[in-house]
Design a protein around this motif. Sequence first.
Motif, PDB file in Angstrom:
ATOM      1  N   ASN A   1       3.619  36.926  -5.032  1.00 49.43           N
ATOM      2  CA  ASN A   1       4.688  36.863  -4.034  1.00 49.43           C
ATOM      3  C   ASN A   1       5.041  38.248  -3.507  1.00 49.43           C
ATOM      4  O   ASN A   1       5.265  39.172  -4.278  1.00 49.43           O
ATOM      5  CB  ASN A   1       5.943  36.211  -4.642  1.00 49.43           C
ATOM      6  N   VAL A   2       5.095  38.360  -2.197  1.00 41.18           N
ATOM      7  CA  VAL A   2       5.475  39.612  -1.547  1.00 41.18           C
ATOM      8  C   VAL A   2       6.951  39.497  -1.164  1.00 41.18           C
ATOM      9  O   VAL A   2       7.305  38.856  -0.172  1.00 41.18           O
ATOM     10  CB  VAL A   2       4.598  39.893  -0.319  1.00 41.18           C
ATOM     11  N   VAL A   3       7.805  40.118  -1.973  1.00 39.54           N
ATOM     12  CA  VAL A   3       9.243  40.002  -1.791  1.00 39.54           C
ATOM     13  C   VAL A   3       9.845  41.401  -1.736  1.00 39.54           C
ATOM     14  O   VAL A   3       9.439  42.301  -2.492  1.00 39.54           O
ATOM     15  CB  VAL A   3       9.889  39.188  -2.935  1.00 39.54           C
ATOM     16  N   MET A   4      10.825  41.584  -0.858  1.00 40.53           N
ATOM     17  CA  MET A   4      11.483  42.884  -0.727  1.00 40.53           C
ATOM     18  C   MET A   4      12.655  42.983  -1.692  1.00 40.53           C
ATOM     19  O   MET A   4      13.382  42.013  -1.931  1.00 40.53           O
ATOM     20  CB  MET A   4      11.964  43.071   0.717  1.00 40.53           C
ATOM     21  N   LYS A   5      12.827  44.186  -2.237  1.00 41.91           N
ATOM     22  CA  LYS A   5      13.945  44.475  -3.123  1.00 41.91           C
ATOM     23  C   LYS A   5      14.696  45.673  -2.551  1.00 41.91           C
ATOM     24  O   LYS A   5      14.085  46.694  -2.237  1.00 41.91           O
ATOM     25  CB  LYS A   5      13.443  44.790  -4.537  1.00 41.91           C
ATOM     26  N   ARG A   6      16.006  45.539  -2.425  1.00 41.73           N
ATOM     27  CA  ARG A   6      16.821  46.622  -1.874  1.00 41.73           C
ATOM     28  C   ARG A   6      17.644  47.244  -2.996  1.00 41.73           C
ATOM     29  O   ARG A   6      18.294  46.548  -3.775  1.00 41.73           O
ATOM     30  CB  ARG A   6      17.736  46.101  -0.774  1.00 41.73           C
ATOM     31  N   GLN A   7      17.591  48.565  -3.077  1.00 40.68           N
ATOM     32  CA  GLN A   7      18.320  49.263  -4.126  1.00 40.68           C
ATOM     33  C   GLN A   7      18.945  50.530  -3.553  1.00 40.68           C
ATOM     34  O   GLN A   7      18.483  51.051  -2.530  1.00 40.68           O
ATOM     35  CB  GLN A   7      17.393  49.619  -5.290  1.00 40.68           C
ATOM     36  N   PRO A   8      20.009  51.050  -4.199  1.00 37.99           N
ATOM     37  CA  PRO A   8      20.643  52.274  -3.695  1.00 37.99           C
ATOM     38  C   PRO A   8      19.688  53.462  -3.758  1.00 37.99           C
ATOM     39  O   PRO A   8      18.846  53.565  -4.658  1.00 37.99           O
ATOM     40  CB  PRO A   8      21.834  52.468  -4.642  1.00 37.99           C
ATOM     41  N   ALA A   9      19.810  54.346  -2.782  1.00 42.87           N
ATOM     42  CA  ALA A   9      18.984  55.561  -2.775  1.00 42.87           C
ATOM     43  C   ALA A   9      19.376  56.456  -3.944  1.00 42.87           C
ATOM     44  O   ALA A   9      20.540  56.506  -4.361  1.00 42.87           O
ATOM     45  CB  ALA A   9      19.163  56.303  -1.454  1.00 42.87           C
ATOM     46  N   LYS A  10      18.391  57.172  -4.492  1.00 42.31           N
ATOM     47  CA  LYS A  10      18.644  58.022  -5.652  1.00 42.31           C
ATOM     48  C   LYS A  10      19.519  59.214  -5.296  1.00 42.31           C
ATOM     49  O   LYS A  10      20.326  59.666  -6.090  1.00 42.31           O
ATOM     50  CB  LYS A  10      17.317  58.498  -6.241  1.00 42.31           C
ATOM     51  N   GLU A  11      19.351  59.754  -4.092  1.00 42.43           N
ATOM     52  CA  GLU A  11      20.154  60.880  -3.645  1.00 42.43           C
ATOM     53  C   GLU A  11      20.957  60.448  -2.428  1.00 42.43           C
ATOM     54  O   GLU A  11      20.456  59.731  -1.557  1.00 42.43           O
ATOM     55  CB  GLU A  11      19.282  62.082  -3.308  1.00 42.43           C
ATOM     56  N   GLU A  12      22.201  60.892  -2.363  1.00 48.68           N
ATOM     57  CA  GLU A  12      23.074  60.460  -1.281  1.00 48.68           C
ATOM     58  C   GLU A  12      22.729  61.109   0.055  1.00 48.68           C
ATOM     59  O   GLU A  12      23.019  60.546   1.103  1.00 48.68           O
ATOM     60  CB  GLU A  12      24.530  60.762  -1.645  1.00 48.68           C
ATOM     61  N   SER A  13      22.162  62.283   0.023  1.00 45.94           N
ATOM     62  CA  SER A  13      21.877  62.990   1.274  1.00 45.94           C
ATOM     63  C   SER A  13      20.594  63.801   1.114  1.00 45.94           C
ATOM     64  O   SER A  13      20.053  63.945   0.017  1.00 45.94           O
ATOM     65  CB  SER A  13      23.039  63.913   1.653  1.00 45.94           C
ATOM     66  N   TRP A  14      20.123  64.327   2.235  1.00 49.07           N
ATOM     67  CA  TRP A  14      18.927  65.171   2.213  1.00 49.07           C
ATOM     68  C   TRP A  14      19.252  66.517   1.577  1.00 49.07           C
ATOM     69  O   TRP A  14      20.347  67.042   1.719  1.00 49.07           O
ATOM     70  CB  TRP A  14      18.413  65.420   3.637  1.00 49.07           C
ATOM     71  N   ARG A  15      18.293  67.060   0.879  1.00 45.22           N
ATOM     72  CA  ARG A  15      18.428  68.424   0.359  1.00 45.22           C
ATOM     73  C   ARG A  15      17.925  69.375   1.439  1.00 45.22           C
ATOM     74  O   ARG A  15      16.729  69.438   1.715  1.00 45.22           O
ATOM     75  CB  ARG A  15      17.630  68.600  -0.937  1.00 45.22           C
ATOM     76  N   VAL A  16      18.826  70.121   2.035  1.00 48.11           N
ATOM     77  CA  VAL A  16      18.484  70.969   3.175  1.00 48.11           C
ATOM     78  C   VAL A  16      18.376  72.416   2.719  1.00 48.11           C
ATOM     79  O   VAL A  16      19.214  72.917   1.962  1.00 48.11           O
ATOM     80  CB  VAL A  16      19.555  70.842   4.285  1.00 48.11           C
TER      81      VAL A  16
ATOM     82  N   PHE B   1       6.944  53.139  -0.172  1.00 50.51           N
ATOM     83  CA  PHE B   1       5.990  53.409   0.911  1.00 50.51           C
ATOM     84  C   PHE B   1       5.132  52.176   1.184  1.00 50.51           C
ATOM     85  O   PHE B   1       4.771  51.898   2.329  1.00 50.51           O
ATOM     86  CB  PHE B   1       5.114  54.603   0.538  1.00 50.51           C
ATOM     87  N   LEU B   2       4.803  51.424   0.140  1.00 52.87           N
ATOM     88  CA  LEU B   2       4.025  50.197   0.338  1.00 52.87           C
ATOM     89  C   LEU B   2       4.796  49.198   1.187  1.00 52.87           C
ATOM     90  O   LEU B   2       4.226  48.559   2.081  1.00 52.87           O
ATOM     91  CB  LEU B   2       3.675  49.588  -1.024  1.00 52.87           C
ATOM     92  N   TRP B   3       6.103  49.072   0.952  1.00 55.66           N
ATOM     93  CA  TRP B   3       6.884  48.140   1.771  1.00 55.66           C
ATOM     94  C   TRP B   3       6.980  48.617   3.219  1.00 55.66           C
ATOM     95  O   TRP B   3       7.032  47.795   4.139  1.00 55.66           O
ATOM     96  CB  TRP B   3       8.278  47.951   1.186  1.00 55.66           C
TER      97      TRP B   3
ATOM     98  N   LYS C   1      11.983  48.258  -1.023  1.00 58.02           N
ATOM     99  CA  LYS C   1      10.738  48.426  -1.767  1.00 58.02           C
ATOM    100  C   LYS C   1      10.163  47.061  -2.104  1.00 58.02           C
ATOM    101  O   LYS C   1      10.863  46.040  -2.052  1.00 58.02           O
ATOM    102  CB  LYS C   1      10.979  49.221  -3.050  1.00 58.02           C
ATOM    103  N   LEU C   2       8.892  47.046  -2.445  1.00 63.54           N
ATOM    104  CA  LEU C   2       8.267  45.823  -2.915  1.00 63.54           C
ATOM    105  C   LEU C   2       8.772  45.509  -4.317  1.00 63.54           C
ATOM    106  O   LEU C   2       8.790  46.385  -5.191  1.00 63.54           O
ATOM    107  CB  LEU C   2       6.746  45.983  -2.930  1.00 63.54           C
ATOM    108  N   ASP C   3       9.193  44.279  -4.524  1.00 63.90           N
ATOM    109  CA  ASP C   3       9.662  43.864  -5.847  1.00 63.90           C
ATOM    110  C   ASP C   3       8.437  43.534  -6.693  1.00 63.90           C
ATOM    111  O   ASP C   3       7.938  42.408  -6.674  1.00 63.90           O
ATOM    112  CB  ASP C   3      10.593  42.655  -5.707  1.00 63.90           C
ATOM    113  N   ASN C   4       7.964  44.526  -7.425  1.00 62.76           N
ATOM    114  CA  ASN C   4       6.739  44.319  -8.196  1.00 62.76           C
ATOM    115  C   ASN C   4       6.944  43.388  -9.386  1.00 62.76           C
ATOM    116  O   ASN C   4       5.975  42.924  -9.993  1.00 62.76           O
ATOM    117  CB  ASN C   4       6.177  45.660  -8.675  1.00 62.76           C
ATOM    118  N   SER C   5       8.202  43.112  -9.759  1.00 66.86           N
ATOM    119  CA  SER C   5       8.436  42.164 -10.850  1.00 66.86           C
ATOM    120  C   SER C   5       8.035  40.747 -10.451  1.00 66.86           C
ATOM    121  O   SER C   5       7.816  39.897 -11.320  1.00 66.86           O
ATOM    122  CB  SER C   5       9.910  42.190 -11.261  1.00 66.86           C
TER     123      SER C   5
END
Length: 416
Positions: free
Chosen positions: A317-332, A173-175, A267-271
């Motif tokens: 440093n404000v750097v973006m990090k891209r990672q796979p989503a935890k869930e593949e689809s929405w829970r409907v 959400f911060l990113w 997301k923000l790469d907090n590392s």
Amino acid sequence: MRRMLAARAALPVPDVAGALGARLDFHKDEADAMAALAKANVILECCEHHFSGVKRQHGFREDKVDNLEHHCVDIQLDFMENMTTPLGPEEAQDWFWATARQSITTLGFYAHYWLKGVEHHQYFHFISDILNHDSAFAVQAFGDLLLRLGLSDQRTVLHVFADCGPHFRSYEFLWCLVEVCKSKFPTVFLHFLLEHHGKGRNDGQFGLQRRWAVDYARDHVISDVSDMKGALEAGAMMTMSLDPPPAGPSYRIVVFTPAAKPKFVDKLDNSKTDLQIEYTYCLRIQRHPVPMYVAVIKDFVYSDRSTDEQKGVSIGNVVMKRQPAKEESWRVSYRKTEPEKDNLNVGVLQRRLDHQKHAKLANLASRADPEIVKLARDQRREAKRKAKYLRTYAVLAVNLADDSDSSNSDSGSGSE
């Protein structure tokens, strides 16, 4: 207590047998009490610090509501507890099956801004059958809200207030706000309301929503999201007729159906930074003057410190990090046309009966089962035996008391 201990230690020990031992025992008790108080004092200090932070954030929040600058936009968001349908004037029996209920999520927004010299207070109810209360849902809904507001580029500062739920207090959400800073607002503040911060405008918004749904369900059946939208719009129109905007707040109901859930999350790469987002309640995101850089983020810890530039610390440093989503689809949330109904397990019922025969036998004594009747008879006999024993004991106690009084009177007369 420390002063009393010091004063008592300076007194001489009385020259009495056992005085020194008594003094040592007393000192031991005092030391134990001091240790217990020290532990309690740590807890009290933590509580005092927390609730003073609650007051600080709340004071800053209310000041923004009362004195919002014309170039600022104030947004507060929160998730409401899911509502379930169907609702209606007459409840059908099959509504109570778990598979017959459909959950509806509400993400509430409170938007406060100036437009053409008029102050606006707007509430948005984003209702959906998607049950993901996560950052991905919040990010997409927040972007949709900014498009609906349609504010001009004259606004230079955006204040976003959220609670400390993990869907908002996250690097994802911060990113999202970093991207908003790059494209729309040169300065963005992200404020977190502390845990147990009390009720706010979103809570009042959700209370109204529940009342609107209940009032509408007295005469109509609310079966799905579209019915819920009609119910809330009817309630909103009634509420706004009593206090018309812009003098009063306005309410908008949005059926939010986000696109397919992204396969990757930014997301923000907090590392790469010194930021630990769980330990702060105020971050400022500022557009970097050099376009090749993303932004500058400062940590002010508390919102009321943000007025002093010297109190903020750059996170690095404000750097973006891209990672796979935890869930593949929405829970409907969905509803089956036929409720799931398992057959009763007779074996389980029989075992329960065997284990529960001893319970509440007075209610089962009229049954024809000989075993239950026998158990009930035995229980009544035991109750009569106990009652007889208690009566006998009471009589003996009275007799003993009388004999004791008479013997005391006789001995007293003899001594005289």
